[in-house]
Write a protein that holds these residues in place. Structure first.
Motif, PDB file in Angstrom:
ATOM      1  N   GLU A 166      10.666   6.507 -26.287  1.00  0.00           N
ATOM      2  CA  GLU A 166      10.976   7.659 -25.443  1.00  0.00           C
ATOM      3  C   GLU A 166      11.970   7.214 -24.365  1.00  0.00           C
ATOM      4  N   HIS A 189      13.851  11.212 -20.174  1.00  0.00           N
ATOM      5  CA  HIS A 189      12.845  11.849 -19.326  1.00  0.00           C
ATOM      6  C   HIS A 189      13.576  12.730 -18.319  1.00  0.00           C
ATOM      7  N   GLN A 235      13.129  17.208 -12.709  1.00  0.00           N
ATOM      8  CA  GLN A 235      12.645  18.558 -12.427  1.00  0.00           C
ATOM      9  C   GLN A 235      13.648  19.337 -11.572  1.00  0.00           C
ATOM     10  N   LYS A 273      15.104  20.878 -15.599  1.00  0.00           N
ATOM     11  CA  LYS A 273      13.727  21.382 -15.699  1.00  0.00           C
ATOM     12  C   LYS A 273      13.546  22.171 -16.998  1.00  0.00           C
ATOM     13  N   ALA A 325      13.438  19.763 -19.866  1.00  0.00           N
ATOM     14  CA  ALA A 325      12.127  19.108 -19.939  1.00  0.00           C
ATOM     15  C   ALA A 325      11.127  19.979 -20.690  1.00  0.00           C
ATOM     16  N   LYS A 326      11.175  21.280 -20.471  1.00  0.00           N
ATOM     17  CA  LYS A 326      10.287  22.199 -21.204  1.00  0.00           C
ATOM     18  C   LYS A 326      10.582  22.142 -22.700  1.00  0.00           C
ATOM     19  N   ARG A 327      11.862  22.150 -23.037  1.00  0.00           N
ATOM     20  CA  ARG A 327      12.255  22.085 -24.454  1.00  0.00           C
ATOM     21  C   ARG A 327      11.772  20.782 -25.092  1.00  0.00           C
ATOM     22  N   LEU A 328      11.961  19.683 -24.353  1.00  0.00           N
ATOM     23  CA  LEU A 328      11.566  18.375 -24.879  1.00  0.00           C
ATOM     24  C   LEU A 328      10.057  18.314 -25.105  1.00  0.00           C
ATOM     25  N   THR A 329       9.296  18.860 -24.169  1.00  0.00           N
ATOM     26  CA  THR A 329       7.832  18.906 -24.316  1.00  0.00           C
ATOM     27  C   THR A 329       7.446  19.717 -25.549  1.00  0.00           C
ATOM     28  N   TYR A 330       8.144  20.826 -25.763  1.00  0.00           N
ATOM     29  CA  TYR A 330       7.863  21.673 -26.924  1.00  0.00           C
ATOM     30  C   TYR A 330       8.101  20.923 -28.226  1.00  0.00           C
ATOM     31  N   ASN A 368       8.298  17.667 -28.780  1.00  0.00           N
ATOM     32  CA  ASN A 368       7.378  16.535 -28.932  1.00  0.00           C
ATOM     33  C   ASN A 368       6.003  16.996 -29.408  1.00  0.00           C
ATOM     34  N   LYS A 369       5.546  18.108 -28.848  1.00  0.00           N
ATOM     35  CA  LYS A 369       4.246  18.650 -29.258  1.00  0.00           C
ATOM     36  C   LYS A 369       4.285  19.066 -30.725  1.00  0.00           C
TER      37      LYS A 369
END
Length: 436
Positions: A406, A409, A412, A417, A420-425, A427-428
């Protein structure tokens, strides 16, 4: 011939510039350099201890380098020899060394002052070393350029470097008062014009005295000069800025750090200083494009396109209108949200690439344009993301022999920001696919 005039005392009657007439005759009279010359300061301690070593005086023009060297020679009871690296060659140096050896044989030391010492090439600088080591001369070099860049390491190892300050407003005012005392009258300037006058000198004591001499040349009893009139009497001095040397890099650094620190007014000032000093606007624009990517990054994805647009606008418009685009870009970058996360991520990825060598991509990441490659397993297991219901197959594209990393990162701030939401999506989703 000059020696005959000196011995007859005739040179004292010759016209001398005000700056020369006011040259200090003792260290206490030198202004603006108390950090070196005050009681307990390094150069004063050297003289008090009777152990003057070779040294380099580094500072801008007109701050007293030559004067200090002369006064050090007097204080240490050394014969003062002066040469300029601009006008002197090997033959001149050889004569200086011969005279110094003769003095040494007679029990007298020599302080050799080399003005603009950075102008000597490597071989010429190396030529000082044996004479310094043998104690034939005490070398005092003067330079306006950073010694770390311009002087040989061997020479620097044998000489202490002392930095002289640009003369501040108080120091320049002291010089003006001395000039007025010497002339027996005050400068015909209003208070505001006097402040402007000091600013014109740009920290250069010699220059402020030369300017004062021009003002003194005006008829006595004239009405005090206002700031607007001052420009007509004295052509304004351009700021000290050598676009090929250290000033070039110092101001470029100040520009980038001001933008990075979101100090937009300071950033505008440094950009203007560079332009006023004659910097190539294209160099400034290249630096601003770097800043848009390195310091703004994905916190504001519009920064990089705007930087490229400003570059194109300047090339299209030319001077002076093209500078408007530079100012607009500096103001935008200075106020933009900041993120270097993509820059940091890519540096880490490059480090991993160096460390992992020549690992092959996974088979599903490679094309199989020939039958042989297909038989070897190229493209095996690949799923075309657009054919899936979610538009995402969740495959791992790292080499099979390498653990996932990874690198990225997002911050925010600004658009980072949202990234970051897209990346979290993603990865999940990837984790869900891998479990499935």
């Amino acid at each position: 011939m000059s020696d005959l005039f000196q011995s007859a005392g005739l040179e004292n009657d010759a016209p001398r510039p005000l700056a020369d007439r006011l040259r200090p005759t003792k260290l206490d009279d030198v202004v603006g350099q108390d950090h070196l010359l005050a009681k307990g300061a390094p150069l004063r301690r050297m003289l008090d201890a009777g152990r003057l070593s070779s040294l380099i005086l580094w500072g801008p023009p007109g701050v007293g380098k030559t004067t200090i060297a002369r006064l050090l020679a007097d204080g240490a009871k050394l014969e003062f020899e002066q040469i300029s690296a601009i006008f002197s060659g090997v033959a001149d140096l050889r004569k200086v060394f011969e005279r110094a050896k003769a003095r040494r044989a007679a029990g007298k030391g020599t302080l050799l002052f080399v003005d603009e010492i950075h102008r000597f090439n490597k071989a010429q600088q190396d030529g000082f070393l044996p004479h310094v080591e043998a104690g034939v001369i005490t070398l005092v070099g003067a330079t306006t350029e950073n010694p770390s860049f311009e002087l040989n390491a061997a020479l620097l190892s044998r000489a202490q470097v002392f930095t002289l300050n640009r003369l501040d407003d108080d120091a320049l005012e002291q010089l003006l008062k001395r000039a007025e005392a010497e002339k027996g009258r005050t400068l015909a300037l209003t208070g505001e014009a006097r402040a402007t006058f000091r600013m014109m000198a740009d920290g250069d004591g010699r220059f402020v005295l030369n300017l004062a001499e021009e003002i003194f040349a005006e008829p006595e009893g004239r009405k005090p000069v206002e700031p607007k009139e001052l420009a007509e009497l004295v052509q304004r001095r351009a700021p000290v800025y050598d676009k090929g040397q250290e000033s070039h890099y110092n101001l470029a650094s100040a520009l980038q750090k001001s933008i990075r620190g979101s100090d937009v007014d300071a950033a505008l000032y440094w950009a203007a200083r560079m332009l006023a000093g004659g910097e190539d606007p294209k160099f400034i624009l290249r630096r601003l494009v770097v800043i848009a990517s390195e310091d703004i990054g994905n916190a504001d994805p519009q920064a990089l396109p705007l930087a490229i647009a400003a570059k194109d606008a300047y090339e299209f418009l030319g001077q002076p209108e093209g500078e408007i685009a530079i100012g607009q870009l500096v103001a935008y970058l200075g106020t933009a949200p900041k993120s270097n996360r993509s820059h940091v991520a890519f540096k880490q990825a490059k480090g991993a690439a160096r460390d992992t060598g020549s690992l092959m991509p996974p088979p599903h990441a490679m094309n199989a344009p020939t039958k042989l490659m297909k038989n070897l397993g190229y493209s095996e297991g690949y799923v075309y993301d657009h054919d899936t219901d979610e538009g995402f197959a969740g495959l791992n594209y790292f080499p099979p022999d390498m653990d996932r990393k990874e690198f990225y990162h997002p911050s925010q701030y600004g658009f980072d920001k949202e990234i970051a939401k897209r990346l979290t999506y993603w990865n999940k989703k990837r984790q869900e696919k891998s479990k499935g």
